[in-house]
Design an enzyme around this catalytic site. Structure first.
Site, PDB file in Angstrom:
ATOM      1  N   ARG A  38      -4.277 -13.803  -2.396  1.00  0.00           N
ATOM      2  CA  ARG A  38      -4.894 -12.660  -3.032  1.00  0.00           C
ATOM      3  C   ARG A  38      -5.194 -12.761  -4.508  1.00  0.00           C
ATOM      4  O   ARG A  38      -6.133 -12.021  -4.977  1.00  0.00           O
ATOM      5  CB  ARG A  38      -4.014 -11.421  -2.705  1.00  0.00           C
ATOM      6  CG  ARG A  38      -4.024 -11.060  -1.351  1.00  0.00           C
ATOM      7  CD  ARG A  38      -3.228  -9.941  -1.121  1.00  0.00           C
ATOM      8  NE  ARG A  38      -3.468  -9.190   0.269  1.00  0.00           N
ATOM      9  CZ  ARG A  38      -2.879  -8.452   0.799  1.00  0.00           C
ATOM     10  NH1 ARG A  38      -1.606  -8.174   0.661  1.00  0.00           N
ATOM     11  NH2 ARG A  38      -3.252  -7.690   2.014  1.00  0.00           N
ATOM     12  N   LYS A 200       4.268  -4.348  10.425  1.00  0.00           N
ATOM     13  CA  LYS A 200       3.791  -2.898   9.618  1.00  0.00           C
ATOM     14  C   LYS A 200       3.579  -2.054  11.186  1.00  0.00           C
ATOM     15  O   LYS A 200       2.410  -1.695  11.086  1.00  0.00           O
ATOM     16  CB  LYS A 200       2.784  -3.090   8.811  1.00  0.00           C
ATOM     17  CG  LYS A 200       3.316  -3.232   7.348  1.00  0.00           C
ATOM     18  CD  LYS A 200       2.106  -3.185   6.526  1.00  0.00           C
ATOM     19  CE  LYS A 200       2.324  -3.914   5.180  1.00  0.00           C
ATOM     20  NZ  LYS A 200       1.146  -4.010   4.304  1.00  0.00           N
ATOM     21  N   GLY A 355      -2.307  -9.993   4.743  1.00  0.00           N
ATOM     22  CA  GLY A 355      -1.635 -10.818   3.762  1.00  0.00           C
ATOM     23  C   GLY A 355      -0.727 -11.800   4.559  1.00  0.00           C
ATOM     24  O   GLY A 355      -0.725 -13.019   3.909  1.00  0.00           O
ATOM     25  N   GLY A 378      -4.326  -4.059   7.459  1.00  0.00           N
ATOM     26  CA  GLY A 378      -4.588  -2.717   7.850  1.00  0.00           C
ATOM     27  C   GLY A 378      -5.871  -1.887   7.807  1.00  0.00           C
ATOM     28  O   GLY A 378      -6.706  -1.521   8.608  1.00  0.00           O
TER      29      GLY A 378
HETATM   30  C1  3PG Z   1      -1.464  -4.818   2.492  1.00  0.00           C
HETATM   31  O1  3PG Z   1      -0.764  -5.839   2.211  1.00  0.00           O
HETATM   32  O2  3PG Z   1      -1.832  -4.611   3.502  1.00  0.00           O
HETATM   33  C2  3PG Z   1      -2.178  -4.009   1.602  1.00  0.00           C
HETATM   34  O3  3PG Z   1      -1.668  -4.366   0.117  1.00  0.00           O
HETATM   35  C3  3PG Z   1      -1.815  -2.443   1.497  1.00  0.00           C
HETATM   36  O4  3PG Z   1      -0.406  -2.282   1.509  1.00  0.00           O
HETATM   37  P1  3PG Z   1       0.242  -1.127   2.445  1.00  0.00           P
HETATM   38  O5  3PG Z   1       0.177  -1.419   3.927  1.00  0.00           O
HETATM   39  O6  3PG Z   1       1.736  -1.204   1.882  1.00  0.00           O
HETATM   40  O7  3PG Z   1      -0.491   0.067   1.861  1.00  0.00           O
HETATM   41 MG    MG Z   2       0.251  -6.725   4.378  1.00  0.00          MG
END
Ligand code: 3PG
Ligand code: MG
Length: 396
Positions: A38, A200, A355, A378
């Site tokens: 990144r 996530k 990421g 996301g």
């Molecule tokens: C990611 O890593 O997807 C982005 O940096 C956004 O991070 P977040 O999901 O914590 O908002």
């Molecule tokens: Mg991420």
């Protein structure tokens, strides 16, 4: 997406204070950067701004510190890395976003760079607080969002800040990402398969109920799969899970049926008693109370590989397991290799994002090729759904 105002490459930026929102949210371990993709991706733009003598104010978040200072989530390692790469004076600002910050930024000389400490150390950032956004906006004269991967977040430095800076643009990396993903959406051929993994869960699970409308298959892996396994009444032991997802999982199965989309969840897995432990392969039926599911296993991998062979478009976000340990990178690497091979041999359209996914691909050490590799996870999924992302809507 049309109508976005892109940063004009020939804009006169000499002596101008430019606020650049980047995604410097890189994976860290013991304060060491594990994957710098990144950062490397935004270097050309920063080098260009430096060459053209602007004054550069960088804003980014790192992780989810929830509005409190946390030294493990400091951008200091990123600052050091950038300082080494950029051939200019560079500063790190760790104070509040107030008049002091404004003064510091106004003291910048041409071609100098200041990085503001993790913007999520301030709770106002995620609350999208107007007053905070105003203070942030007052730091510069031009605002550039070059963080496509954060553009699904309605947060101060992405969203409300744009009300308080006169000139606002999307940066070149954001442009590159959108152009590539738009082209994939336009050219995609059926059958489409989405592979969704990662940890996530809460921010991605909702997306799946919309992806069933564009995909023939949705393959659920990684920690995401655990919630589906719970719903199917399997034991998942001490594996990572999100509370209260039964309703959304039920809805996903319902929508999938209505849209004739197949949902695949793991049939076998690699478990261990700890994240650093040895891998034991088990049928999903035999997971025990003290097991942690950390990867998919051969039977599931074979099914996924066959689905990839039968697909003409693949969209993948989120690793299949705890790839940080080589014991649990089996599924992720197998999926990556299979997609890459199909992309090379028969022009499978493949777009990967996130990421961790990018980090896993780099860590694998394999020679892989895809149609497009996105820094965004996301945001990439929400963009695929056809949503108007908050961070993009304000750049029009
Ligand atoms: C990611 O890593 O997807 C982005 O940096 C956004 O991070 P977040 O999901 O914590 O908002
Ligand atoms: Mg991420």
């Amino acid at each position: 997406m049309s109508g976005i105002k892109y940063f004009p490459p020939n804009l006169d930026v000499k002596g101008k204070k430019i606020i650049v929102r980047l995604d410097l949210n890189v994976p860290l371990k013991d304060k060491k950067i594990q994957d710098a993709t990144r950062i490397l991706q935004v270097l050309p733009f920063l080098e260009d701004l430096i060459k053209r003598k602007s004054k550069i104010i960088l804003i980014s978040h790192l992780g989810r510190p929830k509005g409190t200072r946390n030294s493990n989530l400091s951008l200091l390692p990123v600052y050091k890395y950038l300082k080494e790469k950029l051939n200019t004076n560079m500063y790190f600002y760790t104070g509040e976003i107030n008049d002091e910050a404004k003064t510091k930024c106004s003291f910048l000389k041409e071609s100098e760079v200041i990085l503001i400490e993790n913007i999520r150390f301030f709770k106002e950032e995620t609350e999208n607080d107007e007053n905070f956004s105003k203070k942030l906006g007052e730091l510069g004269e031009i605002y550039v969002n070059d963080a496509f991967s954060c553009s699904h977040r309605k947060q101060s430095s992405i969203y409300s800040i744009t009300k308080f800076v006169k000139e606002i643009y999307a940066g070149p990396l954001l442009k590159k990402e959108i152009t590539a993903i738009d082209s994939v959406i336009k050219n995609k051929k059926n059958p489409v398969t989405c592979i969704i993994g990662g940890s996530k869960v809460s921010t991605k699970i909702g997306v799946i109920s919309n992806l069933v409308k564009i995909a023939s298959n949705i393959v659920i892996v990684g920690a995401m799969a655990n919630n589906f396994l719970i719903y199917k009444k399997y034991e998942i032991g001490k594996s990572l899970k999100e509370e209260n997802t039964e309703d959304i999982v039920k809805k996903i199965f319902g929508e999938a049926e209505a849209n004739k989309c197949k949902i695949l969840i793991p049939e076998d897995c690699l478990v261990s008693k700890s994240f650093e432990g040895e891998a034991i392969s088990k049928d999903i039926k035999f997971v025990e109370k003290d097991d942690i599911i950390l990867d998919v296993s051969p039977k599931t991998i074979k099914i996924i590989e066959e689905i990839i062979d039968d697909s003409n478009t693949i969209m993948w976000n989120g690793p299949a397991g705890y790839f940080e340990s080589k014991n649990f990178a089996l599924g992720t690497n197998a999926i990556a290799q299979k997609i890459s091979k199909n992309t090379k041999n028969r022009s499978l359209i493949s777009v990967l994002g996130g990421g961790d996914t990018v980090s896993a691909i780099n860590k694998s050490g394999l020679d892989l090729s895809f149609t497009h590799l996105s820094t965004a996870g996301g945001a990439f999924l929400e963009y695929l759904e056809g949503k108007d992302l908050p961070g993009l809507s304000v750049l029009k």
